[in-house]
Design a protein around this motif. Structure first.
Motif, short mmCIF file in Angstrom:
data_model
loop_
_atom_site.label_atom_id
_atom_site.label_comp_id
_atom_site.label_asym_id
_atom_site.label_seq_id
_atom_site.Cartn_x
_atom_site.Cartn_y
_atom_site.Cartn_z
N TYR A 59 0.86 -1.19 0.00
CA TYR A 59 0.00 0.00 0.00
C TYR A 59 0.90 1.24 0.00
CZ TYR A 59 -3.60 -3.35 1.23
OH TYR A 59 -4.46 -4.43 1.23
N PRO A 60 1.32 1.70 -1.18
CA PRO A 60 2.38 2.72 -1.24
C PRO A 60 2.08 3.96 -0.41
CG PRO A 60 1.68 2.08 -3.47
CD PRO A 60 0.88 1.27 -2.50
N PRO A 106 -9.26 -0.75 -6.15
CA PRO A 106 -10.14 0.06 -5.32
C PRO A 106 -9.67 0.16 -3.87
CG PRO A 106 -11.32 -1.80 -6.35
CD PRO A 106 -9.90 -1.88 -6.79
N ASP A 107 -8.92 -0.85 -3.37
CA ASP A 107 -8.48 -0.78 -1.97
C ASP A 107 -7.11 -0.11 -1.83
OD1 ASP A 107 -6.85 -2.66 -3.08
OD2 ASP A 107 -7.19 -4.21 -1.58
N THR A 123 2.84 -2.94 -9.31
CA THR A 123 2.72 -1.58 -9.84
C THR A 123 1.46 -0.94 -9.30
OG1 THR A 123 2.90 -0.27 -11.87
CG2 THR A 123 1.53 -2.23 -11.99
N TRP A 124 1.28 0.37 -9.59
CA TRP A 124 0.12 1.08 -9.04
C TRP A 124 -0.96 1.30 -10.08
CZ3 TRP A 124 -2.24 2.35 -4.74
CH2 TRP A 124 -3.15 3.42 -4.74
N HIS A 131 -4.04 -6.73 -17.84
CA HIS A 131 -4.81 -7.39 -16.78
C HIS A 131 -4.17 -7.13 -15.41
CE1 HIS A 131 -7.56 -10.37 -15.16
NE2 HIS A 131 -6.55 -10.84 -14.44
N PRO A 132 -4.93 -6.56 -14.45
CA PRO A 132 -4.35 -6.35 -13.11
C PRO A 132 -4.52 -7.61 -12.27
CG PRO A 132 -6.51 -5.30 -13.27
CD PRO A 132 -6.31 -6.06 -14.56
N PHE A 133 -3.48 -8.40 -12.14
CA PHE A 133 -3.55 -9.61 -11.32
C PHE A 133 -3.57 -9.17 -9.85
CE2 PHE A 133 -1.77 -10.98 -15.31
CZ PHE A 133 -2.31 -12.23 -15.53
N PRO A 134 -4.57 -9.62 -9.07
CA PRO A 134 -4.64 -9.18 -7.67
C PRO A 134 -3.40 -9.60 -6.88
CG PRO A 134 -6.65 -10.33 -8.32
CD PRO A 134 -5.67 -10.52 -9.43
#
Ligand code: FAD
Length: 447
Positions: A59-60, A106-107, A123-124, A131-134
């Motif tokens: 969580y940057p 979203p989190d 990455t952010w 595709h954003p892999f969780p």
């Protein structure tokens, strides 16, 4: 020629500052000698995935206080969390307005993007076609993935990527297949497909007819699957539209993966930023190079470029965003390093022995120290020359010292936020100047 601001460097730091200044109505010029690091980048925006101590962070924006304790001179520590967050949000919204959607989770957790090696990188922000892999469940909702390339294309080897992906425990229950799909009419192209780079393929697939034939060939080669991972070969201008069309034609969910340079995902960002900046009335002197400048009373008075010879360019304020060693903003000798244009003061080196500047293994778990070297600045990102602060010059991006973009995963995040911060300073100076001219006592704080 006189401008409000001159920006040296056409990478993400310089263009961010240029756009923000042009939006505020400042007469702005960008001088860009050559290609920026975006031509080599994934096109995803890294903000922070590791602290300087090496501790992984998901969580940057929750870690800025810890970061400031560990590294008070870090560019993020100078800006603070609010300005940095504001800058990244502004960038996301600006890119959306000009047709490039960038998404974060979203989190507010980093997500993972897949690399051409079949590994994952945190990455952010990623483009909507990536595709954003969780972070904690990368294989979530995936039962079958197809890694697909263009037959003969040498810059993405799906078999290698698949072998690495299969090693990950999270993918133990995911079926991973590979395929190579031929480009239509390849026999008419008079070149072997292995000579093609991503940009050549993008020209072929921009043709509707060929895209339709490519879509049918894909469906035959792949069959049923949850996600198709393809190299980024879909153009920088119309690329997103082409991918959306291919999704419609095939019914697949597609995911672009960056290739060897030229990286179309990065070039897509650069082209969109440059077009938008020009549409705001901004000037770009592309292919020109700043050679030196003249200083008086601790201010940069004028700069000289290779193409304009003896005719100086002048501005009220300047930004130096000429990048690191990679873009020749910094220059290394055996025992010291230099800022290449003005000879600005450099942050103290950890050692004058250059063998301590890098790790013997390129892919090392330890940072390559040379990546954190650069120009020393004060809290306002103003550099100094022989110990004297240059009050109308700011620095942004990879030229800055005290952060390691690759080790920390903070490259574009620092470039965007420092470019944005410099722009805010320049805009405030213009506004103060205007108000001091009209209401002198107001500007001096007397009423
Ligand atoms: C190979 C590679 C891959 C990367 N991948 C990612 C990634 O996937 N995600 C991420 O977030 N970060 C990534 N980074 C880090 C990030 O891309 C950089 O930190 C960031 O792009 C730096 O931007 P910049 O504008 O400061 O510098 P640059 O992009 O290096 O731009 C500097 C510009 O200045 C110009 N210039 C230099 N000297 C002069 C001069 N004398 N006169 C005029 N112009 C001059 C150069 O030609 C260039 O246009 C990567 C970096 C590299 C090297």
């Amino acid at each position: 020629m006189k401008f409000d601001n001159i920006i040296i460097g056409g990478g993400v730091a310089g263009l961010t500052c240029a756009i923000r200044c042009a939006q505020a109505g400042l007469k702005t010029a960008v001088i860009a000698a050559g290609q920026s690091a975006l031509h080599f980048s994934s096109g995803s925006i890294d903000v922070l995935s590791r602290l300087p101590t090496g501790a992984v962070t998901h969580y940057p924006f929750n870690e800025f206080e810890t970061l400031a304790n560990q590294s008070p001179d870090h560019p993020y520590s100078k800006l603070g969390v609010d300005v940095t967050h504001q800058a990244i949000d502004w960038y996301q919204q600006t890119m959306k307005n000009i047709g490039i959607e960038l998404h974060h989770q979203p989190d507010d957790c980093n997500h993972l993007r897949i690399t051409p090696m079949g590994t994952f990188k945190a990455t952010w922000l990623s483009q909507s076609t990536v595709h954003p892999f969780p972070m904690f469940e990368p294989a979530k909702a995936l039962h079958k993935i197809a890694l697909v390339t263009i037959d003969g294309f040498r810059d993405f080897q799906p078999q290698l990527a698949a072998d690495n992906l299969r090693l990950l425990p999270q993918f133990a229950n995911v079926e991973i297949t590979t395929a190579a799909v031929a480009l239509p009419n390849v026999e008419l192209m008079q070149r072997n497909p292995c000579e093609y780079r991503s940009i050549d393929i993008s020209r072929v697939l921009a043709d509707d007819n060929k895209l339709q034939r490519f879509a049918s060939a894909m469906k035959n080669a792949i069959g049923e699957t949850d996600l198709v991972v393809l190299p980024a070969v879909f153009g920088n201008g119309t690329g997103i539209k082409v991918i959306k069309k291919l999704e419609q034609l095939t019914g697949y969910q597609l995911c672009e993966i960056p290739t060897m340079p030229p990286s179309l995902l990065g070039i897509r960002l650069e082209d969109a930023m440059k077009s938008y900046y020009k549409s705001l009335g901004g000037l770009i002197l592309a292919g020109d190079e700043v050679t030196h400048g003249e200083f008086e009373n601790n201010q940069l008075q004028r700069i000289f470029t290779r193409h304009h010879g003896d005719m100086p360019l002048m501005a009220n304020n300047y930004l130096l965003a000429s990048g690191s060693f990679f873009s020749r903003g910094l220059h290394a000798e055996r025992h010291h390093i230099e800022e290449a244009i003005f000879g600005l003061d450099i942050a103290p080196l950890i050692s004058t022995n250059h063998q301590h500047w890098y790790q013997s293994q390129f892919f090392s778990e330890q940072p390559h120290q040379f990546l954190a070297m650069g120009v020393e600045t004060n809290q306002h990102l103003q550099p100094s020359l022989n110990g004297n602060t240059i009050t109308n010059l700011y620095c942004a991006g990879a030229i800055l010292a005290h952060y390691n973009p690759i080790f920390e995963g903070s490259g574009s995040g620092v470039a965007i936020s420092t470019g944005y911060h410099a722009a805010l300073s320049m805009i405030a100076l213009r506004d103060n100047y205007a108000s001091s001219a009209i209401f002198p006592s107001l500007a001096e704080g007397n009423i």
